[in-house]
Design an enzyme around this catalytic site. Structure first.
Site, mmCIF file in Angstrom:
data_model
loop_
_atom_site.group_PDB
_atom_site.id
_atom_site.type_symbol
_atom_site.label_atom_id
_atom_site.label_comp_id
_atom_site.label_asym_id
_atom_site.label_seq_id
_atom_site.Cartn_x
_atom_site.Cartn_y
_atom_site.Cartn_z
ATOM 1 C CB CYS A 19 26.970 -0.489 87.500
ATOM 2 S SG CYS A 19 27.881 0.323 86.171
ATOM 3 N NE ARG B 226 29.332 4.536 83.348
ATOM 4 C CZ ARG B 226 28.064 4.647 83.682
ATOM 5 N NH1 ARG B 226 27.500 5.819 83.875
ATOM 6 N NH2 ARG B 226 27.312 3.568 83.819
ATOM 7 N N GLY B 227 27.427 3.918 80.029
ATOM 8 C CA GLY B 227 26.073 3.444 80.285
ATOM 9 C C GLY B 227 25.386 3.220 78.939
ATOM 10 C CB ALA B 228 23.527 0.284 77.666
ATOM 11 C CG ASP C 84 26.122 -2.750 79.694
ATOM 12 O OD1 ASP C 84 26.131 -3.010 80.911
ATOM 13 O OD2 ASP C 84 26.468 -1.652 79.219
ATOM 14 C CG ASN D 191 24.457 -4.521 84.467
ATOM 15 O OD1 ASN D 191 24.446 -3.564 83.683
ATOM 16 N ND2 ASN D 191 24.358 -4.354 85.763
ATOM 17 N NE ARG E 295 32.884 0.619 77.235
ATOM 18 C CZ ARG E 295 32.331 0.743 78.439
ATOM 19 N NH1 ARG E 295 31.475 1.730 78.688
ATOM 20 N NH2 ARG E 295 32.606 -0.120 79.396
ATOM 21 C CE LYS F 186 19.884 -0.026 77.812
ATOM 22 N NZ LYS F 186 19.691 -0.007 79.248
HETATM 23 C C1 RUB Z 1 27.395 0.591 82.697
HETATM 24 C C2 RUB Z 1 26.476 -0.513 83.093
HETATM 25 C C3 RUB Z 1 25.019 -0.171 83.257
HETATM 26 C C4 RUB Z 1 24.289 -0.478 81.939
HETATM 27 C C5 RUB Z 1 22.862 0.039 81.941
HETATM 28 O O1 RUB Z 1 28.706 0.133 82.386
HETATM 29 O O2 RUB Z 1 26.855 -1.667 83.194
HETATM 30 O O3 RUB Z 1 24.447 -0.953 84.265
HETATM 31 O O4 RUB Z 1 24.985 0.118 80.856
HETATM 32 O O5 RUB Z 1 22.863 1.453 82.005
HETATM 33 P P1 RUB Z 1 29.812 1.207 81.917
HETATM 34 P P2 RUB Z 1 21.611 2.302 81.406
HETATM 35 O O6 RUB Z 1 29.926 2.231 83.010
HETATM 36 O O7 RUB Z 1 31.068 0.390 81.761
HETATM 37 O O8 RUB Z 1 29.358 1.805 80.594
HETATM 38 O O9 RUB Z 1 20.419 1.792 82.121
HETATM 39 O O10 RUB Z 1 21.936 3.732 81.753
HETATM 40 O O11 RUB Z 1 21.566 2.041 79.943
#
Ligand code: RUB
Length: 314
Positions: free
Chosen positions: A127, A19-21, A196, A206, A62, A232
């Site tokens: 988050c 998870r996380g973009a 995101d 986000n 997703r 992003k």
């Molecule tokens: C994760 C989320 C993070 C962004 C940025 O959502 O909203 O703030 O993805 O993360 P989820 P990064 O847990 O639903 O994937 O900076 O690591 O890309």
């Protein structure tokens, strides 16, 4: 036809094991590389078709983080060659370049974001964002002391991941429930979140709850900093498209047991929300920091006026 790694990665993204973009983007590039390595296609056309199918499988996991299609596009657009061996090598090389670029972008934006943080500052997070934490890590590397108030982030509690990382860096952490955020904003110097997707007008997509936090922060006079590498930026928003907000399983909000107790209610579980640009002070990218309204210039420079879908069936 699909390599097992592609299926596993797609399932892991959909289930939020990955998870996380930024992390999703990296996993997608890795999966395309695995597909290329595993392919026993007899012809270049067959190889390309397999790669497109793998990209479609990954794309459909997703909908909101644009880093996923941006990563797939980056790799697929670099796949060039006259033989299966050449195409395989090109895919592996492209995935490698993508990973390098991602790491470099995070380091570079971290250094820029760190300049906004002063010794002794307290941040509030929402988050778990690796781009946001890159700014904290760089500030710590610069010898600054930083403290954090970490929002739990319902319903999936990604705040726990943030807290764990910050504690590993010896950052003092206070965890609060999401509803307590405004109560603690007076103790905070910066709200620091990731993204995101970022739209052409500077809106920040986000984790759900970001917009409520940003509005409260504006009311309290606390600057809101969004750390987001240019991966992003959502190029389709240049041509008027909106960013799809993922709706997730209602069981994340209300378990079957709780539902039996509560009774027959509708549940909505949007995973993300949109923070209008007027509530954001700076978007920090590897190309510098931008007022949100000016990010469109960077988006045009990097992504032009439109995007292709190189994974489409031919
Ligand atoms: C994760 C989320 C993070 C962004 C940025 O959502 O909203 O703030 O993805 O993360 P989820 P990064 O847990 O639903 O994937 O900076 O690591 O890309």
């Amino acid at each position: 036809m699909l390599a097992p790694e592609v299926e596993t990665t797609a399932d892991d993204i959909a289930e939020m094991e990955v998870r996380g973009a930024a992390t999703i983007a990296r996993a997608a590039a890795d999966a395309l590389e695995a597909q290329a390595r595993a392919s026993d296609a007899a012809t270049p056309a067959g190889f390309r078709e397999e790669l497109r199918a793998a990209a479609r499988r990954l794309r459909d996991t997703r909908p909101t983080a644009v880093s996923l299609p941006n990563a797939l596009r980056f790799v697929l657009n670099e796949v060039d060659g006259d033989s299966v061996a050449d195409l395989r090598e090109a895919t592996v090389d492209a995935a490698e370049r993508f990973r390098d670029q991602l790491d470099r972008a995070q380091d570079d934006l971290g250094a820029i974001g760190a300049n906004r943080l002063r010794d002794g500052d307290t941040i509030m997070t929402h988050c778990h964002s690796t781009d946001a934490l890159a700014c904290v890590e760089a500030a710590l590397d610069d010898g600054k002391d930083v403290e954090a108030i970490v929002k739990e982030t319902r319903p999936r509690k990604q705040g726990h991941i943030t807290a764990k990382q910050l504690r590993e860096w010896d950052v003092p952490v206070t965890m609060v429930v999401d509803n307590a955020a405004r109560r603690y904003l007076d103790d905070v110097d910066h709200v620091l979140v990731g993204a995101d997707s970022i739209a052409a007008d500077g809106s920040v997509v986000n984790k759900i709850g970001t917009s409520m936090l940003a509005v409260s922060a504006r009311e309290r006079g606390v600057p809101v900093m969004v750390a987001a590498q240019t991966l992003k930026l959502h190029p389709d928003t240049l041509t008027g498209h909106t960013v799809e907000i993922e709706m997730r399983d209602e069981a994340e909000v209300l378990s079957d047991e709780e539902r039996a107790e509560v009774g027959d209610v509708d549940v909505e579980n949007p995973a993300f929300d949109v923070t209008p640009p007027r509530y954001v002070d700076a978007i920090v990218t590897e190309r510098g920091q931008f007022p949100p309204e000016s990010v469109v210039t960077l988006m045009r420079e990097l992504y032009g006026e439109g995007t292709s879908e190189p994974w489409a069936e031919e």
